[in-house]
Design a protein around this motif. Structure first.
Motif, PDB file in Angstrom:
ATOM      1  N   SER A 208      58.924 -17.451  63.369  1.00  0.00           N
ATOM      2  CA  SER A 208      59.422 -16.925  62.093  1.00  0.00           C
ATOM      3  C   SER A 208      60.472 -17.844  61.481  1.00  0.00           C
ATOM      4  O   SER A 208      60.717 -17.807  60.284  1.00  0.00           O
ATOM      5  CB  SER A 208      60.011 -15.544  62.316  1.00  0.00           C
ATOM      6  OG  SER A 208      61.007 -15.633  63.326  1.00  0.00           O
ATOM      7  N   HIS A 217      65.367 -22.813  52.817  1.00  0.00           N
ATOM      8  CA  HIS A 217      65.065 -21.606  52.040  1.00  0.00           C
ATOM      9  C   HIS A 217      66.107 -21.406  50.947  1.00  0.00           C
ATOM     10  O   HIS A 217      67.214 -21.951  50.996  1.00  0.00           O
ATOM     11  CB  HIS A 217      64.975 -20.381  52.950  1.00  0.00           C
ATOM     12  CG  HIS A 217      66.237 -20.093  53.707  1.00  0.00           C
ATOM     13  ND1 HIS A 217      66.310 -20.140  55.075  1.00  0.00           N
ATOM     14  CD2 HIS A 217      67.479 -19.764  53.287  1.00  0.00           C
ATOM     15  CE1 HIS A 217      67.538 -19.860  55.469  1.00  0.00           C
ATOM     16  NE2 HIS A 217      68.278 -19.626  54.398  1.00  0.00           N
ATOM     17  N   ARG A 219      68.510 -18.771  48.722  1.00  0.00           N
ATOM     18  CA  ARG A 219      69.283 -17.586  49.034  1.00  0.00           C
ATOM     19  C   ARG A 219      68.453 -16.332  48.762  1.00  0.00           C
ATOM     20  O   ARG A 219      67.798 -16.226  47.725  1.00  0.00           O
ATOM     21  CB  ARG A 219      70.537 -17.586  48.160  1.00  0.00           C
ATOM     22  CG  ARG A 219      71.472 -16.503  48.498  1.00  0.00           C
ATOM     23  CD  ARG A 219      72.737 -16.669  47.716  1.00  0.00           C
ATOM     24  NE  ARG A 219      73.461 -15.413  47.806  1.00  0.00           N
ATOM     25  CZ  ARG A 219      74.321 -14.986  46.927  1.00  0.00           C
ATOM     26  NH1 ARG A 219      74.585 -15.725  45.866  1.00  0.00           N
ATOM     27  NH2 ARG A 219      74.940 -13.854  47.093  1.00  0.00           N
ATOM     28  N   GLY A 220      68.440 -15.421  49.714  1.00  0.00           N
ATOM     29  CA  GLY A 220      67.722 -14.171  49.535  1.00  0.00           C
ATOM     30  C   GLY A 220      66.211 -14.282  49.715  1.00  0.00           C
ATOM     31  O   GLY A 220      65.468 -13.370  49.390  1.00  0.00           O
ATOM     32  N   PHE A 222      64.557 -14.161  52.350  1.00  0.00           N
ATOM     33  CA  PHE A 222      64.146 -13.101  53.292  1.00  0.00           C
ATOM     34  C   PHE A 222      65.420 -12.475  53.850  1.00  0.00           C
ATOM     35  O   PHE A 222      66.526 -13.000  53.631  1.00  0.00           O
ATOM     36  CB  PHE A 222      63.261 -13.647  54.410  1.00  0.00           C
ATOM     37  CG  PHE A 222      63.802 -14.902  55.045  1.00  0.00           C
ATOM     38  CD1 PHE A 222      64.756 -14.841  56.057  1.00  0.00           C
ATOM     39  CD2 PHE A 222      63.361 -16.160  54.618  1.00  0.00           C
ATOM     40  CE1 PHE A 222      65.248 -15.999  56.633  1.00  0.00           C
ATOM     41  CE2 PHE A 222      63.854 -17.319  55.192  1.00  0.00           C
ATOM     42  CZ  PHE A 222      64.798 -17.247  56.200  1.00  0.00           C
ATOM     43  N   THR A 223      65.246 -11.363  54.548  1.00  0.00           N
ATOM     44  CA  THR A 223      66.420 -10.703  55.099  1.00  0.00           C
ATOM     45  C   THR A 223      67.147 -11.679  56.007  1.00  0.00           C
ATOM     46  O   THR A 223      66.530 -12.310  56.851  1.00  0.00           O
ATOM     47  CB  THR A 223      66.005  -9.477  55.942  1.00  0.00           C
ATOM     48  OG1 THR A 223      64.709  -9.087  55.533  1.00  0.00           O
ATOM     49  CG2 THR A 223      67.009  -8.359  55.828  1.00  0.00           C
ATOM     50  N   GLY A 224      68.400 -11.840  55.798  1.00  0.00           N
ATOM     51  CA  GLY A 224      69.157 -12.770  56.630  1.00  0.00           C
ATOM     52  C   GLY A 224      69.386 -14.109  55.954  1.00  0.00           C
ATOM     53  O   GLY A 224      70.214 -14.889  56.402  1.00  0.00           O
ATOM     54  N   VAL A 226      71.233 -15.458  53.728  1.00  0.00           N
ATOM     55  CA  VAL A 226      72.378 -15.130  52.885  1.00  0.00           C
ATOM     56  C   VAL A 226      72.790 -16.282  51.983  1.00  0.00           C
ATOM     57  O   VAL A 226      73.442 -16.082  50.976  1.00  0.00           O
ATOM     58  CB  VAL A 226      73.598 -14.669  53.736  1.00  0.00           C
ATOM     59  CG1 VAL A 226      73.376 -13.261  54.250  1.00  0.00           C
ATOM     60  CG2 VAL A 226      73.847 -15.639  54.869  1.00  0.00           C
TER      61      VAL A 226
END
Ligand SMILES: Nc1ncnc2c1ncn2[C@@H]1O[C@H](COP(=O)(O)OP(=O)(O)OP(=O)(O)O)[C@@H](O)[C@H]1O
Ligand SMILES: [Mg+2]
Length: 454
Positions: A208, A217, A219-220, A222-224, A226
């Protein structure tokens, strides 16, 4: 014009200096002539000479003293000592102190020429030998990777050719065969050597997280998530990324990877912006990717993208001729690390290593040598410094006999081997333990072809 050699001539008599210098110069040598040892040493500190010709008896520093001090400045310098006619004892002591030869005053120039010829030929030979040895060692070593087997030699030639290009490379080989070290060598031989080399172990990162590790990635996303995070591909821009255990990546990540290889661009997870990067990809796997493709676990199109250059590293058991070379390479490495002075590996120890199948390949050999260096007490690494599972003869017997019951002879062979190991090859001691004559043991060793531990 090339001279035949550079001579430093030392004599306190002007007339000797002059006539010798004229004669040697005419014969094609380059000559510097001085009147005492102090001046000679001064010259030696700044200039290379091939031969020192010095009078023995001089006021102040004599010829022997000069020779000794000159050797300290120029260890390869050969010396010819000039002695007075008939003083054979001082001639002998000159040679004993390390002079190449002596000449008696008054001397004939031809004798000097013969001696000079001899000295210069000898030092030329020595130099050629050194070059030859260096060349030989170089061909069996590419950067810090060693191997004389035909397989490794062709790997060396291949990586030398492809390193400077930007071609994607796939390195296949069992665990411990050197995939990592080869990937780093390719990078360090490339034009990108001053740009980052970013290794990433695809097997150790949870599925994952791998995509976000590689591509970053927003911000936001996926969950986590931040905050925004840059991926390895962005960090590696201009440099090289090493995807270790690429056979383990999930279909999702395979898809992303394919895009970056095809289009040289990607988007961060959860982002829209296409980011283009210039990254050379080197991948490695200990899985048979062809099998993974057949099983539907690895994309065929990705395989072909990765496999532009293919390097197959054979297991160590298929290139046993590399074992002694590798063992010596690691011996040197760990002697430095553990500050030990072990110069060689005994033939017995090498025999055991050559016979062992090395399921863990080069890494296992390296570990074995490291451990042996730690436990070794003398200047030679011996069989007793190797782990039991390599030297244990019991296993051989088990392997030879399988599950069937052993014969008395086999049992005897096994037992003698065990006792010899216990006595570290001391036959008298073994005879005492077994309660037989020394000769009996010797005969049995011969009959059973036992290897006596050294
Ligand atoms: N030909 C070689 N010459 C010198 N050292 C080598 C050679 N091959 C391997 N080694 C050394 O052996 C060890 C194992 O090699 P490496 O880590 O490159 O193997 P690997 O194939 O990446 O293994 P794994 O699949 O377990 O990751 C390293 O310490 C490496 O430096
Ligand atoms: Mg590795």
């Amino acid at each position: 014009m090339r001279t035949r050699g550079k001579i430093l001539l030392v004599d306190d008599e002007e007339i000797v200096r002059q006539s010798m210098r004229d004669w040697l110069t005419a014969a094609g040598y380059e000559v510097a002539a001085v009147e005492d040892g102090v001046a000679a040493l001064d010259l030696l500190r700044n200039t290379n000479f091939d031969v020192l010709i010095t009078d023995l008896k001089m006021p102040g520093m004599d010829g022997l003293e000069l020779m000794k001090r000159a050797k300290r400045i120029a260890p390869k310098l050969e010396t010819i000592i000039i002695t007075a006619y008939g003083s054979i004892s001082s001639a002998i002591s000159a040679i004993r102190e390390g002079a190449f030869d002596y000449i008696e005053k008054p001397f004939c120039p031809e004798r000097v020429e013969i001696l000079l010829d001899k000295i210069l030929k000898q030092s030329q030979l020595q130099e050629e030998n050194i070059h030859l040895r260096e060349r030989l060692e170089k061909t069996f070593q590419w950067r810090n990777i060693v191997g004389k087997s035909a397989q490794m030699q062709s790997v060396f030639r291949l990586i030398e050719t492809i390193a400077p290009t930007t071609a994607t490379v796939l390195i296949e080989g069992e665990s411990g065969t050197g995939k990592d070290i080869i990937a780093r060598a390719i990078w360090s031989a490339s034009d990108r050597a001053n740009k980052p080399f970013i290794p990433i172990d695809c097997a150790s990162i949870p599925e994952s997280l791998l995509a976000s590790e590689l591509f970053g990635h927003e911000r936001g996303a996926f969950t986590g998530a931040v905050s925004k995070k840059l991926g390895k591909f962005e960090y590696a821009n201009g440099g090289t990324i090493f995807l270790d255990e690429v056979g383990n990546i999930s279909p999702g990540v395979q898809h992303y990877l394919l895009r970056i290889l095809q289009e040289k661009e990607f988007t961060r997870i959860g982002g829209n912006e296409s980011i283009s990067v210039d990254v050379r990809v080197i991948a490695a796997t200990n899985k048979q990717l062809k099998e993974e493709i057949k099983a539907g676990r690895f994309r065929e199109d990705l395989y072909y993208r990765l496999n532009v250059v293919n390097i197959k590293l054979p297991p160590l058991r298929e290139r046993r001729e590399d074992i002694p070379l590798l063992a010596k390479h690691f011996l040197k490495k760990y002697c430095i690390e553990y500050k030990k002075e072990i110069n060689s590996i005994s033939d017995h120890a090498l025999d055991y290593l050559m016979a062992y199948p090395f399921p863990g390949n080069v890494r296992e050999l390296e570990n074995i040598i490291e451990r042996a260096v730690i436990v070794c007490q003398g200047e030679t690494l011996r069989a007793e410094n190797l782990p039991e599972h390599i030297t244990g003869q019991q296993k051989e017997i088990q392997a030879a006999t399988g599950d069937r019951l052993t014969t008395l002879e086999e049992l005897e062979k096994e037992h003698i081997a065990r006792v010899l190991k216990h006595t570290r090859g001391n036959i008298s001691q073994a005879a005492q333990i077994l309660g037989v004559q020394r000769n009996t043991i010797k005969n049995k060793i011969k009959r059973y072809g036992l290897i006596v531990p050294d």
